[in-house]
Design an enzyme around this catalytic site. Structure first.
Site, PDB file in Angstrom:
ATOM      1  N   GLU A 295      -6.750  -8.002  -0.400  1.00  0.00           N
ATOM      2  CA  GLU A 295      -7.121  -7.967   1.021  1.00  0.00           C
ATOM      3  C   GLU A 295      -8.618  -7.693   1.123  1.00  0.00           C
ATOM      4  O   GLU A 295      -9.056  -6.551   1.179  1.00  0.00           O
ATOM      5  CB  GLU A 295      -6.339  -6.890   1.783  1.00  0.00           C
ATOM      6  CG  GLU A 295      -4.862  -7.131   1.867  1.00  0.00           C
ATOM      7  CD  GLU A 295      -4.163  -6.086   2.700  1.00  0.00           C
ATOM      8  OE1 GLU A 295      -4.839  -5.405   3.490  1.00  0.00           O
ATOM      9  OE2 GLU A 295      -2.941  -5.919   2.563  1.00  0.00           O
TER      10      GLU A 295
ATOM     11  N   GLU B  15       0.834  -1.212   0.000  1.00  0.00           N
ATOM     12  CA  GLU B  15       0.000   0.000   0.000  1.00  0.00           C
ATOM     13  C   GLU B  15       0.865   1.257   0.000  1.00  0.00           C
ATOM     14  O   GLU B  15       0.660   2.193   0.785  1.00  0.00           O
ATOM     15  CB  GLU B  15      -0.908   0.010   1.236  1.00  0.00           C
ATOM     16  CG  GLU B  15      -1.999  -1.023   1.218  1.00  0.00           C
ATOM     17  CD  GLU B  15      -3.113  -0.692   2.218  1.00  0.00           C
ATOM     18  OE1 GLU B  15      -2.806  -0.217   3.324  1.00  0.00           O
ATOM     19  OE2 GLU B  15      -4.286  -0.898   1.888  1.00  0.00           O
TER      20      GLU B  15
HETATM   21  C1  LIG Z   1      -6.796   2.112  10.426  1.00  0.00           C
HETATM   22  C2  LIG Z   1      -5.761   2.060   9.383  1.00  0.00           C
HETATM   23  C3  LIG Z   1      -5.186   0.673   9.242  1.00  0.00           C
HETATM   24  C4  LIG Z   1      -4.341   0.592   8.010  1.00  0.00           C
HETATM   25  N1  LIG Z   1      -4.283  -0.812   7.537  1.00  0.00           N
HETATM   26  C5  LIG Z   1      -5.061  -1.293   6.585  1.00  0.00           C
HETATM   27  S1  LIG Z   1      -6.139  -0.471   5.839  1.00  0.00           S
HETATM   28  N2  LIG Z   1      -4.803  -2.564   6.136  1.00  0.00           N
HETATM   29  C6  LIG Z   1      -4.117  -2.751   4.865  1.00  0.00           C
HETATM   30  C7  LIG Z   1      -2.717  -3.263   5.125  1.00  0.00           C
HETATM   31  O1  LIG Z   1      -2.111  -3.614   3.888  1.00  0.00           O
HETATM   32  C8  LIG Z   1      -2.750  -4.495   6.012  1.00  0.00           C
HETATM   33  O2  LIG Z   1      -1.414  -4.836   6.309  1.00  0.00           O
HETATM   34  C9  LIG Z   1      -3.520  -4.203   7.315  1.00  0.00           C
HETATM   35  O3  LIG Z   1      -2.863  -3.183   8.042  1.00  0.00           O
HETATM   36  C10 LIG Z   1      -4.937  -3.746   6.954  1.00  0.00           C
HETATM   37  C11 LIG Z   1      -5.797  -3.524   8.187  1.00  0.00           C
HETATM   38  O4  LIG Z   1      -5.829  -4.720   8.942  1.00  0.00           O
END
Ligand SMILES: CCCCNC(=S)N1C[C@H](O)[C@@H](O)[C@@H](O)[C@H]1CO
Length: 649
Positions: free
Chosen positions: A263, A185
């Site tokens: 995801e 991301e």
């Molecule tokens: C509240 C923001 C959290 C950011 N993380 C997000 S959107 N996510 C996407 C990320 O790639 C994954 O590793 C996980 O961290 C998942 C949430 O479980």
């Protein structure tokens, strides 16, 4: 099984296998842009995958969890590789025991699961510093996740160790890894440094060859900075998101090829002090079915969440610093204790409409054990053990130093100074610029005064004589794992102020608590230690046998406030009964010695203990309640009856 392992099989079996298995040179996993699909060995293929993090599950349980994933109808497993889990110090590597990534790859092969690997180097995942090693911050000016030369040098050094080890496991080389994600991301990170992403893509390609499918994953808002020419673009979103709109956006980046949600959120993470997160079964299964109808490949995040043992939880910053809980249950289809949930059976039913699901039942929930209440005895205040917790002695500095500056990555550090004048009236003690990272437990001459916390307004007033010892125990609650463009240093980031006086001349004691608990309490000290009033950072412990064959269990700490737990020297993680929503800690059965042997549980309580320092082991988790009262579950033969309210706390 890794190719080189095949060679040790008896020759007849080897001959048979090589006849049955597609030859390495005919093995392929590619994108078919003409028909918007994947091809596996030339045949149309769609993966239905689930995320399971080996670093959140004891190794002895990996096979069990992977088997349940296969029996759920999945044909692939997706997981990250946390850099900080495998390179604890620069140039020191650990792929042993619970960190044996290659044993996990073997278990995935045996479970007949293909692998989607995500080696970062940044992984997010609510993991400490998003998987980046804290020792990177020993260069305080480093700019993480950019083409900063210091950062790239460390990344190159790590990936040049990891990726050659991965190479034999690639699908076309005879292994089970069908695709590999670059970064994580990246489009959600403010830097948007494309030379960094190009550097990573080039390094992955150089070390893994040109056949493996490399991809990126971003949320809808991150595609612009997260995608890169030459890397297949995938996206992530959850049940409540608009699939049609999001896949249309993805098509702007990948006009042809299979749609992929890397995801698909089956649940969500929990923060200490916030409500427990859940996602409904109908919402999750409806979204899954809609994607499968489109022919999309999907990875469900998480399929089994597991646990943030030790100090491994990360944190987010949403207005204020929010550490992730010890439980990573994630309301996932397989519970933290490895039990199938109604969500799993509903997902299995959806998958069965699109592809073969292995015949046969899912294993039933594992046996659970209740035990206690058990009374713990006071071992002594933390300060009584200082010489054993910091055998090399303190570091002196005029101004306080961070954890990173003294090479302390996790856990706790004691900061000590002496009052230069008598403070007879209660005088405010505080740290400017929100400089407590993350929680400070304050003592004067060993007597607990109270707590200061990051982002929280705390008023703490002290008195003390000239020369009195002022001790501040700092707790690192886990480094930011998402979003922050700045580095999350830990410790006292500014010199504290008492009244109008800036306090200088500090001694820093990096504390090796795990070594003390794991190996031994100095018995002679226990007799001589004068246990002061049991408040402030204090060790309690007891030993106990398990009854019959035992089972998984859930440690319940009624009336305790906040601290850390070890069972037989294994750091089970943090508890924060006072704040919740998690009230129990998962204790996997393999951590406990069999009947006849004594188990040892040790607590480091950081604030206040209950009037009766007792604990219990329950046969069920409590993940969604903030207890303002003290409950003791009355023991009954079949299971925990309704809690009996003891007292307000
Ligand atoms: C509240 C923001 C959290 C950011 N993380 C997000 S959107 N996510 C996407 C990320 O790639 C994954 O590793 C996980 O961290 C998942 C949430 O479980």
């Amino acid at each position: 099984m890794a190719p080189q392992k095949l060679l040790c099989l008896p020759s007849l079996l080897l001959l048979l296998l090589t006849r049955l298995l597609p030859q390495a040179d005919t093995r392929s996993f590619v994108v078919d842009r003409d028909h918007d699909r994947f091809l596996l060995d030339g045949a149309p293929f769609r993966y239905v995958s689930g995320s399971l993090h080996y670093f959140r599950v004891p190794r002895v349980l990996w096979a069990d969890r992977l088997f349940k994933m296969r029996m759920s109808g999945l044909n692939a497993v997706q997981f990250y590789v946390p850099w900080n889990y495998h390179e604890p110090e620069p140039g020191v590597y650990n792929f042993n025991a619970n960190r044996d990534l290659f044993a996990f790859l073997r278990e995935a092969t045996l479970a007949n699961l293909l692998v989607i690997l995500r080696p970062g180097p940044y992984i997010c995942a609510e993991w400490e510093m998003g998987g980046l090693p804290a020792w990177l911050l020993r260069k305080p000016k480093i700019h993480l996740r950019t083409s900063d030369p210091d950062f790239l040098a460390a990344v190159d050094s790590w990936l040049k160790v990891l990726l050659p080890k991965i190479h034999p496991w690639l699908y076309h080389n005879g292994g089970n890894i069908i695709s590999i994600q670059v970064e994580n991301e990246y489009g959600s990170y403010g830097a948007c440094d494309m030379s960094y992403m190009r550097h990573l893509a080039g390094l992955f390609r150089a070390l893994l060859g040109d056949k493996i499918l490399l991809f990126t994953t971003d949320g809808p808002e991150g595609l612009k900075c997260g995608s890169l020419q030459g890397l297949y673009t995938t996206i992530d979103f959850g049940p409540a998101d608009n699939m049609t709109k999001i896949f249309a956006l993805l098509r702007k980046y990948e006009p042809r090829g299979p749609l992929v949600n890397s995801e698909y959120y089956t649940g969500w993470l929990d923060y200490w002090g916030q409500n427990h997160s859940t996602r409904s079964v109908p919402a999750v299964t409806k979204g899954l079915e809609n994607m499968l109808k489109l022919g999309a490949s999907v990875n469900m995040y998480m399929f089994h969440g597991g646990t943030n043992f030790g100090y491994w939880n990360g944190a987010d910053e949403k207005g204020r610093f929010l550490p992730i809980t010890t439980s990573y249950d994630y309301d996932a289809p397989i519970s933290e204790a490895g039990d199938p949930t109604p969500k799993l059976f509903a997902i299995r039913n959806v998958i069965s409409k699109f592809q073969e699901v292995p015949l046969g039942p899912l294993p039933p929930p594992s046996p659970k054990m209740m035990l206690g209440p058990l009374s713990l005895h006071l071992d002594g205040n933390l300060l009584a053990f200082l010489d054993f917790l910091c055998p090399q002695g303190p570091i002196h500095s005029i101004l306080p130093m961070t954890f990173e500056a003294v090479n302390q990555d996790h856990g706790y550090m004691l900061y000590r100074t002496y009052l230069t004048h008598t403070v007879s009236e209660p005088t405010q003690f505080w740290v400017p610029n929100n400089g407590v990272h993350d929680r400070a437990y304050v003592m004067v001459d060993g007597v607990f005064q109270g707590v200061l916390e990051r982002n929280m307004k705390h008023n703490l007033f002290l008195t003390g004589k000239k020369g009195a010892k002022l001790d501040v125990l700092l707790e690192n609650m886990g480094r930011l794992s998402f979003g922050s463009n700045s580095s999350d240093f830990k410790g006292l980031l500014e010199p504290p102020i008492l009244g109008q006086t800036v306090l200088t001349q500090w001694l820093m004691f990096p504390l090796k608590v795990d070594n003390l608990v794991k190996w031994w309490f100095p018995n002679q000290l226990l007799k001589s230690s004068h246990p002061q009033t049991p408040s402030g950072p204090t060790f309690y412990s007891t030993t106990f046998p398990i009854l019959d064959s035992g089972g998984d269990t859930f440690l319940f700490l009624p009336g305790w406030t906040k601290g850390q737990v070890w069972i037989n020297g294994f750091n089970l993680g943090r508890y924060w009964t006072k704040r919740g929503p998690q009230q129990t800690l998962y204790v996997p059965r393999p951590l406990l010695f069999p009947r006849g042997a004594l188990n040892k549980i040790t607590l480091l309580e950081l604030e206040n203990v209950p009037l009766q320092p007792q604990i219990q082991f329950l046969d069920r988790p409590i993940l969604s309640s903030t207890m303002h009262k003290t409950y003791i579950y009355s023991l009954s033969a079949e299971s925990a009856s309704e809690p009996m309210e003891l007292s307000g706390h």
